[in-house]
Design a protein around this motif. Structure first.
Motif, PDB file in Angstrom:
ATOM      1  N   ARG A  23       0.868  -1.288   0.142  1.00  0.00           N
ATOM      2  CA  ARG A  23       0.023  -0.099  -0.044  1.00  0.00           C
ATOM      3  C   ARG A  23       0.879   1.300  -0.048  1.00  0.00           C
ATOM      4  N   GLU A  37      -1.244  -3.170 -18.792  1.00  0.00           N
ATOM      5  CA  GLU A  37      -2.429  -3.637 -18.778  1.00  0.00           C
ATOM      6  C   GLU A  37      -2.902  -4.849 -18.655  1.00  0.00           C
ATOM      7  N   ARG A  38      -1.745  -5.683 -18.970  1.00  0.00           N
ATOM      8  CA  ARG A  38      -1.659  -7.371 -18.263  1.00  0.00           C
ATOM      9  C   ARG A  38      -1.462  -7.201 -16.978  1.00  0.00           C
ATOM     10  N   GLN A  40      -2.287  -4.970 -14.467  1.00  0.00           N
ATOM     11  CA  GLN A  40      -3.317  -4.661 -13.854  1.00  0.00           C
ATOM     12  C   GLN A  40      -4.548  -5.587 -13.845  1.00  0.00           C
ATOM     13  N   GLU A  41      -4.693  -6.357 -15.154  1.00  0.00           N
ATOM     14  CA  GLU A  41      -5.564  -7.534 -15.045  1.00  0.00           C
ATOM     15  C   GLU A  41      -5.304  -8.357 -14.176  1.00  0.00           C
ATOM     16  N   LEU A  43      -3.693  -8.450 -11.374  1.00  0.00           N
ATOM     17  CA  LEU A  43      -3.951  -7.843  -9.938  1.00  0.00           C
ATOM     18  C   LEU A  43      -5.314  -7.769  -9.749  1.00  0.00           C
ATOM     19  N   ASP A  44      -6.124  -7.609 -10.685  1.00  0.00           N
ATOM     20  CA  ASP A  44      -7.614  -7.593 -10.519  1.00  0.00           C
ATOM     21  C   ASP A  44      -8.090  -8.966 -10.411  1.00  0.00           C
ATOM     22  N   THR A  45      -7.467  -9.687 -10.930  1.00  0.00           N
ATOM     23  CA  THR A  45      -7.787 -11.503 -10.757  1.00  0.00           C
ATOM     24  C   THR A  45      -7.465 -11.655  -9.320  1.00  0.00           C
ATOM     25  N   VAL A  47      -7.185 -10.195  -6.689  1.00  0.00           N
ATOM     26  CA  VAL A  47      -8.016  -9.588  -5.694  1.00  0.00           C
ATOM     27  C   VAL A  47      -9.369 -10.622  -5.793  1.00  0.00           C
ATOM     28  N   THR A  48      -9.917 -10.781  -6.726  1.00  0.00           N
ATOM     29  CA  THR A  48     -11.049 -11.514  -6.809  1.00  0.00           C
ATOM     30  C   THR A  48     -11.018 -12.761  -6.394  1.00  0.00           C
TER      31      THR A  48
END
Length: 108
Positions: A23, A37-38, A40-41, A43-45, A47-48
């Protein structure tokens, strides 16, 4: 304290420090570093996946045993309502009511 408890506390401390470091790095490096973009994708996955694992663990396990059917069904009711974009209070109350009703009917 037992060895397992100390290990669990150590793991929680490492995760807490790692989370704080990530953080802080995000705040300090936001203007200097732009992830692709990859990345970021991914990282988003991540988190999910972590959120789903947390929900599954909390819904299915209590004291290292299966929590019974009432709790996961209540979580499923809440999940469906959240997916349908119901107000948060309604989601929580409906999930709790579903689990309570099932327990009242004798379902563990």
């Amino acid at each position: 304290m037992s060895g397992a408890t100390l290990g669990l506390l150590a793991a929680a401390a490492v995760l807490a420090v790692g989370t704080l470091a990530l953080r802080l790095a995000g705040v300090l490096l936001r203007a200097r570093l732009t992830p692709s973009e990859r990345v970021q994708e991914i990282l988003d996955t991540g988190v999910t996946v972590l959120f789903c694992a947390l929900v599954a663990t909390a819904a299915l396990v209590e004291a290292q045993e299966f929590a019974g059917w009432a709790r996961p069904i209540g979580v499923a009711v809440g999940g469906v309502l959240a997916w349908r974009r119901a107000p948060f209070v309604l989601v929580v109350v409906a999930a709790a009511a579903a689990a309570a009703l099932l327990r009242l009917l004798g379902l563990p």
